[in-house]
Scaffold this motif. Sequence first.
Motif, PDB file in Angstrom:
ATOM      1  N   GLY A  47     135.147  68.773  -4.174  1.00 43.97           N
ATOM      2  CA  GLY A  47     134.091  69.421  -3.407  1.00 43.97           C
ATOM      3  C   GLY A  47     133.821  70.802  -3.973  1.00 43.97           C
ATOM      4  O   GLY A  47     134.749  71.497  -4.389  1.00 43.97           O
ATOM      5  N   TYR A  48     132.580  71.164  -4.001  1.00 49.32           N
ATOM      6  CA  TYR A  48     132.171  72.471  -4.512  1.00 49.32           C
ATOM      7  C   TYR A  48     131.391  73.217  -3.441  1.00 49.32           C
ATOM      8  O   TYR A  48     130.696  72.611  -2.634  1.00 49.32           O
ATOM      9  N   VAL A  49     131.495  74.533  -3.480  1.00 53.06           N
ATOM     10  CA  VAL A  49     130.631  75.387  -2.669  1.00 53.06           C
ATOM     11  C   VAL A  49     129.790  76.186  -3.643  1.00 53.06           C
ATOM     12  O   VAL A  49     130.314  76.830  -4.557  1.00 53.06           O
ATOM     13  N   THR A  50     128.482  76.112  -3.456  1.00 53.80           N
ATOM     14  CA  THR A  50     127.570  76.895  -4.279  1.00 53.80           C
ATOM     15  C   THR A  50     126.969  78.010  -3.433  1.00 53.80           C
ATOM     16  O   THR A  50     126.899  77.909  -2.208  1.00 53.80           O
ATOM     17  N   ARG A  51     126.550  79.051  -4.116  1.00 53.82           N
ATOM     18  CA  ARG A  51     125.890  80.190  -3.467  1.00 53.82           C
ATOM     19  C   ARG A  51     124.610  80.470  -4.245  1.00 53.82           C
ATOM     20  O   ARG A  51     124.585  80.403  -5.473  1.00 53.82           O
ATOM     21  N   PHE A  52     123.559  80.801  -3.493  1.00 47.28           N
ATOM     22  CA  PHE A  52     122.285  81.115  -4.138  1.00 47.28           C
ATOM     23  C   PHE A  52     121.462  81.998  -3.218  1.00 47.28           C
ATOM     24  O   PHE A  52     121.728  82.101  -2.030  1.00 47.28           O
ATOM     25  N   GLU A  53     120.477  82.648  -3.805  1.00 45.01           N
ATOM     26  CA  GLU A  53     119.605  83.572  -3.081  1.00 45.01           C
ATOM     27  C   GLU A  53     118.200  82.981  -2.973  1.00 45.01           C
ATOM     28  O   GLU A  53     117.689  82.405  -3.935  1.00 45.01           O
ATOM     29  N   VAL A  54     117.608  83.143  -1.788  1.00 49.09           N
ATOM     30  CA  VAL A  54     116.239  82.686  -1.563  1.00 49.09           C
ATOM     31  C   VAL A  54     115.455  83.842  -0.934  1.00 49.09           C
ATOM     32  O   VAL A  54     116.008  84.614  -0.137  1.00 49.09           O
ATOM     33  N   PHE A 114     110.619  75.065  -1.838  1.00 48.08           N
ATOM     34  CA  PHE A 114     111.835  75.826  -1.545  1.00 48.08           C
ATOM     35  C   PHE A 114     112.478  76.294  -2.860  1.00 48.08           C
ATOM     36  O   PHE A 114     112.836  77.462  -3.011  1.00 48.08           O
ATOM     37  N   ASN A 115     112.622  75.371  -3.809  1.00 46.06           N
ATOM     38  CA  ASN A 115     113.219  75.715  -5.105  1.00 46.06           C
ATOM     39  C   ASN A 115     112.465  76.841  -5.806  1.00 46.06           C
ATOM     40  O   ASN A 115     113.067  77.672  -6.482  1.00 46.06           O
ATOM     41  N   ALA A 116     111.153  76.873  -5.644  1.00 42.66           N
ATOM     42  CA  ALA A 116     110.337  77.903  -6.293  1.00 42.66           C
ATOM     43  C   ALA A 116     110.648  79.298  -5.755  1.00 42.66           C
ATOM     44  O   ALA A 116     110.321  80.301  -6.392  1.00 42.66           O
ATOM     45  N   HIS A 117     111.307  79.372  -4.602  1.00 41.06           N
ATOM     46  CA  HIS A 117     111.626  80.662  -3.987  1.00 41.06           C
ATOM     47  C   HIS A 117     113.096  81.048  -4.151  1.00 41.06           C
ATOM     48  O   HIS A 117     113.530  82.057  -3.596  1.00 41.06           O
ATOM     49  N   ILE A 118     113.841  80.255  -4.933  1.00 41.47           N
ATOM     50  CA  ILE A 118     115.211  80.640  -5.276  1.00 41.47           C
ATOM     51  C   ILE A 118     115.121  81.778  -6.281  1.00 41.47           C
ATOM     52  O   ILE A 118     114.332  81.736  -7.230  1.00 41.47           O
ATOM     53  N   VAL A 119     115.919  82.805  -6.062  1.00 37.45           N
ATOM     54  CA  VAL A 119     115.946  83.966  -6.951  1.00 37.45           C
ATOM     55  C   VAL A 119     117.264  83.932  -7.725  1.00 37.45           C
ATOM     56  O   VAL A 119     118.344  83.925  -7.132  1.00 37.45           O
ATOM     57  N   PRO A 132     130.217  66.174  -6.912  1.00 38.44           N
ATOM     58  CA  PRO A 132     129.998  66.238  -8.363  1.00 38.44           C
ATOM     59  C   PRO A 132     128.657  65.685  -8.829  1.00 38.44           C
ATOM     60  O   PRO A 132     128.076  66.208  -9.784  1.00 38.44           O
ATOM     61  N   ARG A 133     128.134  64.651  -8.181  1.00 34.41           N
ATOM     62  CA  ARG A 133     126.853  64.079  -8.635  1.00 34.41           C
ATOM     63  C   ARG A 133     125.709  65.070  -8.433  1.00 34.41           C
ATOM     64  O   ARG A 133     124.898  65.288  -9.332  1.00 34.41           O
ATOM     65  N   GLU A 134     125.638  65.661  -7.237  1.00 36.41           N
ATOM     66  CA  GLU A 134     124.565  66.625  -6.996  1.00 36.41           C
ATOM     67  C   GLU A 134     124.729  67.845  -7.898  1.00 36.41           C
ATOM     68  O   GLU A 134     123.753  68.368  -8.444  1.00 36.41           O
ATOM     69  N   LEU A 135     125.976  68.288  -8.100  1.00 34.55           N
ATOM     70  CA  LEU A 135     126.199  69.461  -8.940  1.00 34.55           C
ATOM     71  C   LEU A 135     125.766  69.196 -10.381  1.00 34.55           C
ATOM     72  O   LEU A 135     125.192  70.077 -11.033  1.00 34.55           O
ATOM     73  N   GLU A 136     125.986  68.000 -10.876  1.00 35.15           N
ATOM     74  CA  GLU A 136     125.545  67.669 -12.231  1.00 35.15           C
ATOM     75  C   GLU A 136     124.022  67.738 -12.330  1.00 35.15           C
ATOM     76  O   GLU A 136     123.475  68.231 -13.322  1.00 35.15           O
ATOM     77  N   LEU A 137     123.322  67.288 -11.298  1.00 38.42           N
ATOM     78  CA  LEU A 137     121.856  67.384 -11.302  1.00 38.42           C
ATOM     79  C   LEU A 137     121.388  68.838 -11.266  1.00 38.42           C
ATOM     80  O   LEU A 137     120.413  69.197 -11.929  1.00 38.42           O
ATOM     81  N   VAL A 138     122.084  69.686 -10.519  1.00 38.04           N
ATOM     82  CA  VAL A 138     121.761  71.117 -10.500  1.00 38.04           C
ATOM     83  C   VAL A 138     121.960  71.701 -11.901  1.00 38.04           C
ATOM     84  O   VAL A 138     121.130  72.474 -12.391  1.00 38.04           O
ATOM     85  N   ARG A 139     123.050  71.310 -12.552  1.00 39.80           N
ATOM     86  CA  ARG A 139     123.320  71.779 -13.918  1.00 39.80           C
ATOM     87  C   ARG A 139     122.169  71.357 -14.845  1.00 39.80           C
ATOM     88  O   ARG A 139     121.685  72.158 -15.651  1.00 39.80           O
ATOM     89  N   TRP A 163     120.560  75.295 -13.303  1.00 37.58           N
ATOM     90  CA  TRP A 163     121.128  76.111 -12.217  1.00 37.58           C
ATOM     91  C   TRP A 163     120.059  76.885 -11.461  1.00 37.58           C
ATOM     92  O   TRP A 163     120.315  77.913 -10.855  1.00 37.58           O
ATOM     93  N   ARG A 164     118.829  76.362 -11.458  1.00 38.18           N
ATOM     94  CA  ARG A 164     117.706  77.063 -10.826  1.00 38.18           C
ATOM     95  C   ARG A 164     117.053  76.290  -9.699  1.00 38.18           C
ATOM     96  O   ARG A 164     116.119  76.794  -9.072  1.00 38.18           O
ATOM     97  N   ALA A 165     117.497  75.047  -9.445  1.00 38.27           N
ATOM     98  CA  ALA A 165     116.828  74.221  -8.443  1.00 38.27           C
ATOM     99  C   ALA A 165     117.768  73.136  -7.937  1.00 38.27           C
ATOM    100  O   ALA A 165     118.723  72.753  -8.621  1.00 38.27           O
ATOM    101  N   TRP A 166     117.434  72.639  -6.746  1.00 37.63           N
ATOM    102  CA  TRP A 166     118.133  71.493  -6.164  1.00 37.63           C
ATOM    103  C   TRP A 166     117.354  70.236  -6.493  1.00 37.63           C
ATOM    104  O   TRP A 166     116.125  70.264  -6.498  1.00 37.63           O
ATOM    105  N   PRO A 167     118.048  69.138  -6.770  1.00 39.29           N
ATOM    106  CA  PRO A 167     117.345  67.904  -7.119  1.00 39.29           C
ATOM    107  C   PRO A 167     116.627  67.305  -5.918  1.00 39.29           C
ATOM    108  O   PRO A 167     116.998  67.565  -4.767  1.00 39.29           O
ATOM    109  N   PRO A 168     115.621  66.483  -6.179  1.00 37.00           N
ATOM    110  CA  PRO A 168     114.921  65.816  -5.074  1.00 37.00           C
ATOM    111  C   PRO A 168     115.912  65.012  -4.231  1.00 37.00           C
ATOM    112  O   PRO A 168     116.920  64.516  -4.729  1.00 37.00           O
ATOM    113  N   ARG A 169     115.599  64.909  -2.965  1.00 36.64           N
ATOM    114  CA  ARG A 169     116.425  64.119  -2.045  1.00 36.64           C
ATOM    115  C   ARG A 169     116.249  62.636  -2.330  1.00 36.64           C
ATOM    116  O   ARG A 169     115.200  62.197  -2.776  1.00 36.64           O
TER     117      ARG A 169
END
Length: 119
Positions: free
Chosen positions: A62-69, A100-105, A14-21, A25-31
């Motif tokens: 737990g969540y499963v996300t799907r995305f295109e790169v 990497f995030n810049a190449h998410i479609v 949930p914490r990482e998903l909130e950061l994605v929100r 919904w266009r990028a993953w947060p910094p590690r």
Amino acid sequence: MSGPTTTLWRPTGPRELELVRELGWRAWPPRLPEQPIFYPVLNEDYAIKIARDWNVPHDGVGYVTRFEVETEFLGRYPVQQAGGRTILELWVPAEELAEFNAHIVGEIEVVHEFRPGGR
């Protein structure tokens, strides 16, 4: 306009998903400092197993996300076999995550949610 894309999955809590929100919904947060690698996976079943068997006991959900790169961009990351034949990951160094995030479609989407005792 981008070329062909590859579907990736990411099991998350949930914490990482909130950061994605928060990132639209266009990028993953910094590690975090203790997370030097970002691990998207190439197999939905493997992502489900991690979300259900690790994220649920650890985070309560737990969540499963799907995305295109963009496929061409992903060529820089050799596929890593982290166990059996279908346990396949990409290892993206934390310092390359912004690129990497810049190449998410499109958007990152939640495709499964798991809670204790089932769905």
